[in-house]
Enzyme design. Structure first.
Site, PDB file in Angstrom:
ATOM      1  N   TYR A   1       0.836  -1.199   0.000  1.00 14.46           N
ATOM      2  CA  TYR A   1       0.000   0.000   0.000  1.00 14.46           C
ATOM      3  C   TYR A   1       0.872   1.251   0.000  1.00 14.46           C
ATOM      4  CZ  TYR A   1      -3.663  -3.155   1.803  1.00 14.46           C
ATOM      5  OH  TYR A   1      -4.544  -4.186   1.988  1.00 14.46           O
TER       6      TYR A   1
ATOM      7  N   ARG B   1      -5.198   1.335   8.480  1.00 16.14           N
ATOM      8  CA  ARG B   1      -5.841   2.282   9.396  1.00 16.14           C
ATOM      9  C   ARG B   1      -5.353   2.085  10.826  1.00 16.14           C
ATOM     10  NH1 ARG B   1     -11.981   1.412   9.064  1.00 16.14           N
ATOM     11  NH2 ARG B   1     -11.331  -0.664   8.415  1.00 16.14           N
TER      12      ARG B   1
END
Length: 300
Positions: free
Chosen positions: A72, A184
């Site tokens: 990511y 997150r």
């Protein structure tokens, strides 16, 4: 559009922001003309990037793709915590991050790299007593999820930017991680470790297993040209390969065991002499046994 004529394979989608993974599946069902469509790992609506879609028989490979490592790129904001650990949730706390140094950041990042115990975000899709955690949170319930082991192979900070007159800091990062890692939660835990709070403001998945963003196509591009990676190619990309004889292919296609694979005890993709993916095999009890069988030469 395709009248059900799309064969089995994978579609590598560049998911747009604001779409759920289920939205993308629905769109691909219409484009491919089949309901046999699934995805290999949810991306949050806020996130963009690689979403692997399986069509017809290739949906049976998705469970193996879900377990692969991911990459990511993301932006983490220090100085604010949110209910959802990302920019879509209301701000719930935080402290001025002006005094946080790059040395502080890199030390905290190092502590979140490697094999760690991570508490998933409470608004994740993890089920709690049969109901999604995010549904319980949205109903006003306090949800405490247990920590679980994940591996962060790489957590690189590329840039640090001061925003809001220095009260907040934005970090551009790249993360390579095991399946089940929540970016997150990394943002939340980094902010907590620095004592100022943190959340995610941008997330893009650039790689899932062997499939990268360079291979991905937008939904608009796929509407013009539905690019499907063949099932046989998917098998070769995802697993060690075993080439079968005609006799072995016939046995395997009927679920019969054959001699063990010498390369590995992990699943291997077994191919007939004509290059067709026949099955996935695993060594068990001194023989190679079928985990999944794909009808050789069959119609989708």
């Amino acid at each position: 559009m395709n009248s059900g004529q799309v064969h089995s394979g994978l579609i590598i989608v560049d998911k747009p922001q604001g779409w759920t993974s289920h939205d993308v599946v629905g769109r691909l069902r219409r484009l491919a003309g089949t309901r046999k469509v699934g995805h290999a790992g949810t991306l949050d609506p806020m996130a963009t990037g690689v979403l692997v879609i399986g069509i017809n028989r290739a949906t049976r490979l998705l469970t193996f793709i879900v377990g692969t490592s991911k990459t990511y790129t993301a932006t983490i904001r220090l100085g604010q915590s949110t209910l959802t650990d990302d920019a879509e949730g209301e701000v719930t706390g935080g402290s001025i991050a002006a005094a946080v140094t790059e040395e502080d950041i890199r030390a905290a990042v190092a502590a979140l790299t490697g094999d760690i115990q991570q508490v998933p975000s409470s608004v994740s899709a993890i089920k709690v007593k049969g109901e999604r955690s995010y549904a319980r949170v949205r109903a006003g319930e306090d949800v405490d999820l247990p920590a679980r082991p994940v591996t962060v192979h790489r957590f690189d900070v590329h840039a640090v930017r001061r925003v809001s007159n220095g009260r907040l800091q934005d970090l551009d990062v790249t993360v390579d991680c095991s399946s089940g890692t929540y970016i997150r939660a990394l943002a939340r835990d980094l902010g907590d470790a620095l004592g100022v709070g943190g959340h995610l403001t941008a997330l893009r998945r650039t790689k899932v297993g062997p499939y990268s963003i360079e291979q991905a196509r937008t939904l608009d591009e796929l509407a013009q040209d539905l690019e499907v990676l063949p099932l046989d190619d998917a098998g070769r990309a995802l697993f060690p390969v075993r080439e079968l004889t005609d006799a072995e292919a016939a046995d395997v296609s009927h679920g019969r065991r054959i001699g063990p694979s010498s390369e590995t005890d992990a699943p291997v993709a077994a191919f007939a002499p004509d290059g067709t993916l026949v099955a996935l095999l695993e060594n068990r009890g001194g023989a190679a046994r079928t985990t999944l069988v794909f009808a050789p030469g069959g119609q989708d």
